[in-house]
Design an enzyme around this catalytic site. Structure first.
Site, PDB file in Angstrom:
ATOM      1  N   HIS A  60       0.771  -1.248   0.000  1.00 48.64           N
ATOM      2  CA  HIS A  60       0.000   0.000   0.000  1.00 48.64           C
ATOM      3  C   HIS A  60       0.801   1.297   0.000  1.00 48.64           C
ATOM      4  CE1 HIS A  60      -3.779  -2.104   0.445  1.00 48.64           C
ATOM      5  NE2 HIS A  60      -3.274  -2.797   1.447  1.00 48.64           N
ATOM      6  N   LYS A  97      -7.444  -9.632  -7.371  1.00 51.44           N
ATOM      7  CA  LYS A  97      -7.885  -8.679  -6.357  1.00 51.44           C
ATOM      8  C   LYS A  97      -8.706  -7.597  -7.049  1.00 51.44           C
ATOM      9  CE  LYS A  97      -6.435  -6.174  -2.352  1.00 51.44           C
ATOM     10  NZ  LYS A  97      -5.397  -5.810  -1.434  1.00 51.44           N
ATOM     11  N   ASN A 110      -6.846  -2.245  -5.295  1.00 49.48           N
ATOM     12  CA  ASN A 110      -5.792  -2.027  -4.309  1.00 49.48           C
ATOM     13  C   ASN A 110      -5.447  -0.549  -4.328  1.00 49.48           C
ATOM     14  OD1 ASN A 110      -3.903  -3.420  -2.401  1.00 49.48           O
ATOM     15  ND2 ASN A 110      -2.431  -2.261  -3.629  1.00 49.48           N
ATOM     16  N   THR A 111      -5.304   0.019  -3.141  1.00 50.09           N
ATOM     17  CA  THR A 111      -5.009   1.438  -3.002  1.00 50.09           C
ATOM     18  C   THR A 111      -3.558   1.636  -2.611  1.00 50.09           C
ATOM     19  OG1 THR A 111      -7.285   1.807  -2.300  1.00 50.09           O
ATOM     20  CG2 THR A 111      -5.715   3.563  -1.845  1.00 50.09           C
ATOM     21  N   HIS A 165      -2.634  -2.585   8.293  1.00 48.85           N
ATOM     22  CA  HIS A 165      -3.768  -2.896   7.404  1.00 48.85           C
ATOM     23  C   HIS A 165      -4.380  -1.607   6.877  1.00 48.85           C
ATOM     24  CE1 HIS A 165      -7.239  -5.033   5.829  1.00 48.85           C
ATOM     25  NE2 HIS A 165      -8.003  -4.133   6.423  1.00 48.85           N
TER      26      HIS A 165
END
Length: 178
Positions: free
Chosen positions: A68, A96, A99-100, A170
Protein backbone atom coordinates in the site's frame (compact mmCIF):
# COMPACT_ATOMS: atom_id res chain seq x y z
CA UNK A 1 51.95 -23.23 15.53
CA UNK A 2 50.85 -24.64 18.91
CA UNK A 3 54.54 -24.94 19.86
CA UNK A 4 55.02 -21.22 19.13
CA UNK A 5 51.99 -20.20 21.20
CA UNK A 6 53.19 -22.30 24.14
CA UNK A 7 56.67 -20.73 23.96
CA UNK A 8 55.11 -17.26 23.74
CA UNK A 9 52.90 -17.88 26.78
CA UNK A 10 55.97 -19.01 28.75
CA UNK A 11 57.60 -15.70 27.89
CA UNK A 12 60.03 -17.00 25.32
CA UNK A 13 60.37 -14.94 22.21
CA UNK A 14 59.62 -16.67 18.98
CA UNK A 15 58.94 -15.70 15.39
CA UNK A 16 56.63 -16.92 12.72
CA UNK A 17 59.05 -19.13 10.87
CA UNK A 18 57.63 -18.42 7.40
CA UNK A 19 57.76 -14.62 7.73
CA UNK A 20 60.29 -14.03 10.53
CA UNK A 21 57.91 -11.69 12.39
CA UNK A 22 57.04 -11.87 16.07
CA UNK A 23 53.73 -13.64 16.72
CA UNK A 24 50.77 -11.57 17.80
CA UNK A 25 50.04 -11.63 21.46
CA UNK A 26 47.28 -14.09 22.36
CA UNK A 27 45.87 -11.49 24.77
CA UNK A 28 45.75 -8.97 21.93
CA UNK A 29 43.90 -11.45 19.71
CA UNK A 30 41.40 -12.09 22.52
CA UNK A 31 40.93 -8.34 23.04
CA UNK A 32 40.30 -7.86 19.34
CA UNK A 33 37.74 -10.67 19.42
CA UNK A 34 36.04 -9.03 22.38
CA UNK A 35 36.01 -5.66 20.59
CA UNK A 36 34.44 -7.20 17.49
CA UNK A 37 31.82 -9.00 19.55
CA UNK A 38 31.04 -5.83 21.50
CA UNK A 39 30.75 -3.79 18.30
CA UNK A 40 28.45 -6.43 16.79
CA UNK A 41 26.17 -6.31 19.86
CA UNK A 42 26.08 -2.50 19.80
CA UNK A 43 25.10 -2.52 16.12
CA UNK A 44 22.41 -5.12 16.76
CA UNK A 45 20.95 -3.00 19.58
CA UNK A 46 21.02 0.07 17.34
CA UNK A 47 19.17 -1.85 14.64
CA UNK A 48 16.44 -2.78 17.11
CA UNK A 49 16.15 0.84 18.26
CA UNK A 50 15.97 2.14 14.68
CA UNK A 51 13.53 -0.39 13.31
CA UNK A 52 12.02 -1.46 16.59
CA UNK A 53 8.97 -3.41 15.45
CA UNK A 54 8.10 -6.29 17.71
CA UNK A 55 8.79 -9.55 15.89
CA UNK A 56 5.10 -10.47 15.70
CA UNK A 57 4.31 -7.21 13.86
CA UNK A 58 7.33 -6.92 11.56
CA UNK A 59 6.03 -9.18 8.77
CA UNK A 60 2.59 -7.55 8.77
CA UNK A 61 4.16 -4.08 8.66
CA UNK A 62 6.44 -5.03 5.77
CA UNK A 63 3.49 -6.56 3.89
CA UNK A 64 1.45 -3.39 4.47
CA UNK A 65 4.26 -1.22 3.08
CA UNK A 66 4.79 -3.53 0.11
CA UNK A 67 1.10 -3.58 -0.74
CA UNK A 68 0.00 0.00 0.00
CA UNK A 69 2.87 2.51 0.25
CA UNK A 70 4.58 3.57 -2.96
CA UNK A 71 5.73 7.16 -3.20
CA UNK A 72 6.44 7.02 -6.94
CA UNK A 73 3.23 5.21 -7.96
CA UNK A 74 1.39 6.48 -11.05
CA UNK A 75 -1.89 5.42 -12.60
CA UNK A 76 0.08 4.13 -15.61
CA UNK A 77 2.04 1.76 -13.35
CA UNK A 78 -0.99 -0.14 -12.02
CA UNK A 79 -0.77 -3.11 -14.38
CA UNK A 80 2.96 -3.58 -13.85
CA UNK A 81 2.94 -3.08 -10.08
CA UNK A 82 -0.10 -5.28 -9.46
CA UNK A 83 1.44 -8.01 -11.63
CA UNK A 84 4.75 -7.71 -9.81
CA UNK A 85 3.12 -7.85 -6.37
CA UNK A 86 0.94 -10.81 -7.43
CA UNK A 87 -1.93 -9.54 -5.28
CA UNK A 88 -4.97 -11.81 -5.17
CA UNK A 89 -8.04 -12.30 -3.04
CA UNK A 90 -7.73 -14.56 -0.01
CA UNK A 91 -8.12 -17.72 -2.13
CA UNK A 92 -4.77 -16.97 -3.80
CA UNK A 93 -6.18 -17.33 -7.34
CA UNK A 94 -8.90 -14.75 -7.91
CA UNK A 95 -7.74 -11.32 -9.05
CA UNK A 96 -7.88 -8.68 -6.36
CA UNK A 97 -10.79 -6.32 -7.09
CA UNK A 98 -8.89 -3.16 -6.15
CA UNK A 99 -5.79 -2.03 -4.31
CA UNK A 100 -5.01 1.44 -3.00
CA UNK A 101 -1.50 2.89 -3.00
CA UNK A 102 -0.58 5.79 -0.75
CA UNK A 103 1.90 8.13 -2.47
CA UNK A 104 4.10 8.74 0.57
CA UNK A 105 7.07 7.30 2.39
CA UNK A 106 6.95 4.85 5.27
CA UNK A 107 7.67 7.50 7.92
CA UNK A 108 4.78 9.68 6.76
CA UNK A 109 2.39 6.75 6.91
CA UNK A 110 3.70 5.48 10.23
CA UNK A 111 3.07 8.94 11.72
CA UNK A 112 -0.67 8.20 11.43
CA UNK A 113 -0.19 5.57 14.14
CA UNK A 114 2.05 7.68 16.34
CA UNK A 115 0.09 10.90 16.81
CA UNK A 116 -0.76 11.98 13.26
CA UNK A 117 -4.11 10.25 13.21
CA UNK A 118 -7.50 10.38 14.89
CA UNK A 119 -8.77 7.16 16.53
CA UNK A 120 -11.62 5.54 14.59
CA UNK A 121 -12.67 2.42 16.39
CA UNK A 122 -10.60 -0.52 17.50
CA UNK A 123 -6.95 -0.07 16.41
CA UNK A 124 -7.93 2.16 13.45
CA UNK A 125 -6.73 5.69 12.85
CA UNK A 126 -7.74 8.27 10.26
CA UNK A 127 -4.89 10.43 9.02
CA UNK A 128 -5.06 14.10 9.98
CA UNK A 129 -2.99 14.91 6.88
CA UNK A 130 -4.27 14.04 3.44
CA UNK A 131 -2.33 11.93 0.97
CA UNK A 132 -2.47 11.49 -2.79
CA UNK A 133 -3.64 7.95 -3.53
CA UNK A 134 -3.82 5.81 -6.67
CA UNK A 135 -6.48 3.13 -6.83
CA UNK A 136 -5.81 0.18 -9.12
CA UNK A 137 -9.08 -1.50 -10.18
CA UNK A 138 -9.48 -4.90 -11.76
CA UNK A 139 -10.77 -4.58 -15.36
CA UNK A 140 -10.34 -8.06 -16.80
CA UNK A 141 -8.87 -11.51 -16.53
CA UNK A 142 -10.41 -13.72 -13.89
CA UNK A 143 -7.48 -15.66 -12.49
CA UNK A 144 -3.94 -14.82 -11.52
CA UNK A 145 -1.63 -14.29 -13.46
CA UNK A 146 -4.05 -13.02 -16.15
CA UNK A 147 -5.42 -10.12 -14.08
CA UNK A 148 -5.62 -6.72 -15.78
CA UNK A 149 -5.76 -3.40 -13.92
CA UNK A 150 -6.36 0.25 -14.64
CA UNK A 151 -5.28 3.06 -12.34
CA UNK A 152 -7.31 6.06 -11.27
CA UNK A 153 -5.87 9.55 -11.48
CA UNK A 154 -4.36 10.58 -8.14
CA UNK A 155 -6.91 11.87 -5.65
CA UNK A 156 -6.31 13.50 -2.30
CA UNK A 157 -7.69 11.52 0.61
CA UNK A 158 -7.46 10.96 4.31
CA UNK A 159 -6.63 7.32 4.85
CA UNK A 160 -7.83 4.98 7.59
CA UNK A 161 -5.35 2.33 8.65
CA UNK A 162 -5.17 -0.27 11.39
CA UNK A 163 -2.20 0.06 13.73
CA UNK A 164 -0.64 -2.37 16.18
CA UNK A 165 1.74 -1.06 18.82
CA UNK A 166 2.33 2.07 16.75
CA UNK A 167 2.89 0.31 13.40
CA UNK A 168 0.55 0.36 10.38
CA UNK A 169 -0.54 -3.17 9.45
CA UNK A 170 -3.77 -2.90 7.40
CA UNK A 171 -5.34 -0.45 4.95
CA UNK A 172 -8.92 0.12 6.04
CA UNK A 173 -10.54 2.92 4.05
CA UNK A 174 -10.12 6.42 2.71
CA UNK A 175 -12.14 9.61 2.65
CA UNK A 176 -11.99 12.03 -0.30
CA UNK A 177 -10.86 15.49 0.80
CA UNK A 178 -12.62 18.58 -0.51
Amino acid sequence: MLYCICRYLRGQKTTNQSHRRPLKSVARVDAMGFQRTFLFLVLMCATVVVHGQPANIESRYKQFLRQHVKGDMTMQNCQGVMGYLELTESDGKTCKVKNTFIKANSNQVRAICTGGGTPRGRDQFQSTNSFPVIICKHIGGDRHPHCRYRGSPPSTRNVVIACEQGWPVHYGDDIIVG
